[in-house]
Each structure stands twice: as structure tokens, then as C-alpha cells.
Scaffold this active site. Structure first.
Site, PDB file in Angstrom:
ATOM      1  N   SER A 241    -101.378  22.791   8.926  1.00 45.89           N
ATOM      2  CA  SER A 241    -100.065  22.891   9.552  1.00 45.89           C
ATOM      3  C   SER A 241    -100.198  22.622  11.056  1.00 45.89           C
ATOM      4  CB  SER A 241     -99.456  24.269   9.248  1.00 45.89           C
ATOM      5  OG  SER A 241     -98.109  24.324   9.650  1.00 45.89           O
TER       6      SER A 241
ATOM      7  N   GLU B 150     -98.841  15.701   5.112  1.00 50.26           N
ATOM      8  CA  GLU B 150     -98.066  16.719   4.396  1.00 50.26           C
ATOM      9  C   GLU B 150     -97.050  17.299   5.360  1.00 50.26           C
ATOM     10  OE1 GLU B 150     -97.974  20.223   5.012  1.00 50.26           O
ATOM     11  OE2 GLU B 150     -99.338  20.125   6.714  1.00 50.26           O
TER      12      GLU B 150
ATOM     13  N   HIS C  46     -98.333  22.956   2.311  1.00 52.94           N
ATOM     14  CA  HIS C  46     -97.850  24.334   2.308  1.00 52.94           C
ATOM     15  C   HIS C  46     -97.615  24.776   0.863  1.00 52.94           C
ATOM     16  CE1 HIS C  46     -97.248  23.136   6.452  1.00 52.94           C
ATOM     17  NE2 HIS C  46     -97.014  24.389   6.773  1.00 52.94           N
TER      18      HIS C  46
END
Length: 307
Positions: A109, A204, A274
Site C-alpha cells: 500500500s 494493485e 488489499h
């Protein structure tokens, strides 16, 4: 499992669930691991896991030659904040201490900003993988995530396969790099995005509509980043919601558009992002990607691993 020294860092947000912190501490100590810098899990400044200087110091401590290096450096959580400390990192010191050393720096992230900057400025290879609070401290621990994590950081080679049928046949080799798409796009034009040539880019994101995903991919495309890559590997884009207004504009339609505009092969189905069951991927590894109608195989080597 061999006992390891795990250093906690909080380059981004603070953990919003104290119970997750305690679960993570308890589980790792029960396995015989030694935790360092646990105070990083309890710091707060506004929405961050400490002031900018405190969060930068978590990483800069690793450049101190008088301090023994840990086995694992584990990000507490993501969120936002890593971009604010990139200019304050001791890249020369971190290069001297960490480059090619058997130390696993791990997170995903917002941690993508740290990974990109460390590679661009210091040549340090890291891992996209689980984080302390959300994964090690999860209410329901993912055996898949934990098993793959320890396997990935403890072996000199790694292979990931998927049985998801692919639209394109691909057989390419290059450096594996990437992570969170929003962070990658935000680093375009900065000295912290590595100028990777012939790479295999994995991406992502979370809670992003397909048009927002496309817009960020276009930013990478129009800035010339994608034109230097051999392939794009799509991880999980969880949490996005379509509306009636989309009128057929789905994630799949967006991927078709990206293929047509960029001319770059796009492979789908990478179990990274995630999600509860998360792969661990070495950022900076040498990789070989093969895909066909039966799925894909991604083989990685040449990255730091624990001994």
C-alpha cells in the site's frame, strides 16, 4: 520456525485498532521472535504514526553502523504519509548498510513509496507483503499469507502460479517492481520513481473505480513509464463499485482499453493487494513471466533473503 529479530517501522499512518497491535505482538513473541521499536505502534501525530522526523528516523536507524541489523523490517500499516518523509531518508547510509544484505523490508500500500525511493536512490531491494497491524494482527490470521511470507523471505527463489486463463501469451524476463498504483502515479516526475527499463510491473489498489484506475495507468503511460516495461501484472483491485452510469465500463473493459492503448501485455489474477490472502513479492528481483490460456507462472530470483 527460526527465531528472528523484527524491527517495526511506522512510515505512514497509525494503527487504528489497538487490539490488532496486541494480537500481532502476542503472535510473533509466541513464535519466539524478538520485536524492536514496538513504540512505533503507539505513536500518533494527527493521522500519522508519529511526526515526519520520527517516522523517517525509524528507517534511518537502519543506517547506523553501530547497530546490529534486524532480520525483518516490518511496516506497521499503510494509509498515507510515506511521501512526506522521502526527502528525509539517509539514502547513502541505507545503501551502505542494506544493499544486498539478508534483511527483509516488508510492507505494501503506502509503503510502495518507500520501496520505490529506496531502490531509486540506494539500490535497496525490498518486499511487497503483509504488514504488522492488518495482517499479523488480523482477527482471523491468514495461514496462506503467513506461510507465503516466511517462504518468500527465506528462500533464494520464488515461484507464483495462477490458473486464471489469460487473454495473451507472454514469455518475458525483467526486473519485478511495482505496488500500489496511486502511489506509483504520484511519484511520476520525482527522483523517487526508479527508471526501470524492461521491467515487469505489478500493480494493485483499493476502493478505486475502474475509471480512476485507468486514469492512473494513463499517467504512467503518457509519462513514458509503461513504454519501458515488458508486461503489466494486475493484482487485486478490491473495493471498487460500479454504477448504472458505467453502462458496461467494467474493470475488464478498462483492461482491454489499456491493452489497446499501450500495446503492452497485461496479465491478470495476481493475488496481491488489499486482500486477506496475500502473496509476498520481492521488489527488484529478476523475474520470468510466462502466461497462456491455462494461467501464468512468475519465477523470481536475485533478491535478499534470510539465512
Amino acid at each position: 520456525m527460526k527465531s528472528r529479530t523484527i524491527d517495526l517501522i511506522a512510515p505512514s499512518g497509525y494503527p487504528n485498532d489497538p487490539a490488532a497491535v496486541e494480537r500481532g505482538i502476542g503472535r510473533l513473541k509466541a513464535q519466539g521472535h524478538k520485536l524492536e521499536n514496538v513504540d512505533a505502534t503507539r505513536r500518533r501525530f494527527q493521522r500519522f504514526g508519529g511526526t515526519d522526523s520520527e517516522r523517517a528516523a525509524d528507517l534511518n536507524r537502519l543506517a547506523n553502523p553501530s547497530r546490529r541489523l534486524p532480520d525483518v523490517v516490518l511496516a506497521v500499516r499503510g494509509g498515507y504519509g510515506a511521501s512526506r518523509i522521502l526527502h528525509g531518508l539517509d539514502y547513502d547510509g541505507l545503501r551502505d548498510r542494506l544493499r544486498d544484505q539478508p534483511v527483509a523490508l516488508v510492507g505494501h500500500s503506502d509503503f510502495t513509496a518507500i520501496q520505490c525511493a529506496l531502490f531509486a536512490q540506494a539500490g535497496v531491494k525490498t518486499f511487497g507483503g503483509p504488514m504488522f497491524a492488518g495482517d499479523f494482527g488480523a482477527e482471523h490470521l491468514s495461514i496462506f499469507t503467513m506461510t507465503h511470507f516466511w517462504q518468500a523471505i527465506s528462500h533464494p527463489t520464488l515461484t507464483v502460479t495462477s490458473h486464471e486463463p489469460q487473454h495473451q501469451s507472454v514469455d518475458v524476463s525483467g526486473m519485478l517492481w511495482g505496488g500500489n498504483l496511486a502511489i506509483l502515479a504520484s511519484l511520476v516526475g520525482t527522483p523517487y520513481l526508479p527508471p526501470v527499463e524492461g521491467g515487469i510491473l505489478f500493480i494493485e489498489d483499493v476502493n478505486e473505480h475502474p475509471f480512476r484506475i485507468e486514469r492512473m495507468i494513463y499517467q504512467l503511460h503518457q509519462s513514458g513509464v509503461l513504454g519501458r516495461q515488458q508486461a503489466i501484472v494486475m493484482g487485486e483491485f478490491s473495493g471498487g463499485r460500479l454504477s448504472e452510469y458505467d453502462n458496461g465500463y467494467s474493470l475488464d473493459a478498462m483492461i482491454d482499453q489499456v491493452r489497446a492503448v499501450t500495446g503492452i501485455p497485461v496479465v491478470t489474477g495476481l493475488q496481491f493487494g488489499h486482500v486477506d490472502n496475500l502473496l509476498t513479492l520481492p521488489f527488484g528481483a529478476s523475474a520470468h513471466l510466462v502466461s497462456n490460456e491455462r494461467g501464468f507462472k512468475l519465477t523470481m530470483s536475485d533478491y535478499p533473503h534470510l539465512v
